[in-house]
Design an enzyme around this catalytic site. Structure first.
Site, PDB file in Angstrom:
ATOM      1  N   ASP A 118       0.860  -1.185   0.000  1.00  0.00           N
ATOM      2  CA  ASP A 118       0.000   0.000   0.000  1.00  0.00           C
ATOM      3  C   ASP A 118       0.892   1.230   0.000  1.00  0.00           C
ATOM      4  O   ASP A 118       1.996   1.210   0.570  1.00  0.00           O
ATOM      5  CB  ASP A 118      -0.908   0.016   1.229  1.00  0.00           C
ATOM      6  CG  ASP A 118      -2.043  -0.990   1.151  1.00  0.00           C
ATOM      7  OD1 ASP A 118      -2.421  -1.377   0.032  1.00  0.00           O
ATOM      8  OD2 ASP A 118      -2.560  -1.366   2.213  1.00  0.00           O
ATOM      9  N   ASP A 155      -7.089  -1.578  -4.465  1.00  0.00           N
ATOM     10  CA  ASP A 155      -8.110  -1.263  -3.465  1.00  0.00           C
ATOM     11  C   ASP A 155      -9.109  -0.250  -4.009  1.00  0.00           C
ATOM     12  O   ASP A 155     -10.319  -0.374  -3.790  1.00  0.00           O
ATOM     13  CB  ASP A 155      -7.467  -0.700  -2.201  1.00  0.00           C
ATOM     14  CG  ASP A 155      -6.531  -1.664  -1.508  1.00  0.00           C
ATOM     15  OD1 ASP A 155      -6.680  -2.887  -1.677  1.00  0.00           O
ATOM     16  OD2 ASP A 155      -5.632  -1.180  -0.789  1.00  0.00           O
TER      17      ASP A 155
END
Length: 171
Positions: A123, A141
């Protein structure tokens, strides 16, 4: 007669491929250019910050001991397979649902590759205000969330689902 790939939602599978490659290329760039927890400030409210997510969205189950990696792998494979089957059965003209399904598939497969290759998801998109940070996320995401919103919109907010039309789904 069954729908061909040109007539079915599979015609939109290129969106899943695009999401997958954009996600993987962005994560490879982060891995090649950032140390863990290193940040690059881009705007007064936005950074690229490399973090590892061992769980799901918002780091759900991230400290569960490792079994969650396999649970999320099974879920990603299962949902991607199910959505691909649904794409095959529905008309290419159902833009909203085809886009939604392919966004979810591309995102699920992007995060799946991370879990299998690294044991975690990379991330790096980091929005914040003052010292409060929204949980870091990635392109996969984002695609999954946008796809989910489109599915909910189709199912609940539009009154009549695209799939309710007679030509929408081949039975």
């Amino acid at each position: 007669m069954p729908l061909t790939w040109k007539d079915s939602g599979l015609r939109w599978y290129w969106v899943a491929v695009l999401v997958f490659f954009a996600d993987q290329l962005s994560k490879q760039w982060v891995l090649a250019n950032f140390d863990l927890h290193e940040s690059l400030n881009l705007l007064p409210f936005f950074n690229f910050t490399y973090v590892r997510n061992y769980g799901a969205a918002f780091s759900f189950l991230s400290d569960a001991g490792g079994w969650q990696r396999w649970l999320f792998t099974i879920v990603a494979v299962g949902f991607s397979t199910l959505l691909t089957v649904w794409l095959r059965k529905q008309s290419a003209s159902l833009l909203k649902l085809n886009l939604a399904y392919t966004l979810v598939i591309g995102g699920a497969l992007g995060n799946l590759v991370d879990r299998l290759m690294h044991g975690f998801v990379v991330d790096f998109i980091d929005f914040f205000w003052a010292k409060s940070h929204y949980p870091a996320f990635n392109i996969a995401d984002s695609a999954i969330c946008i796809g989910a919103v489109l599915i909910i919109w189709d199912a609940f907010l539009s009154g009549k689902s695209e799939t309710d039309s007679a030509e929408g789904v081949k039975k």
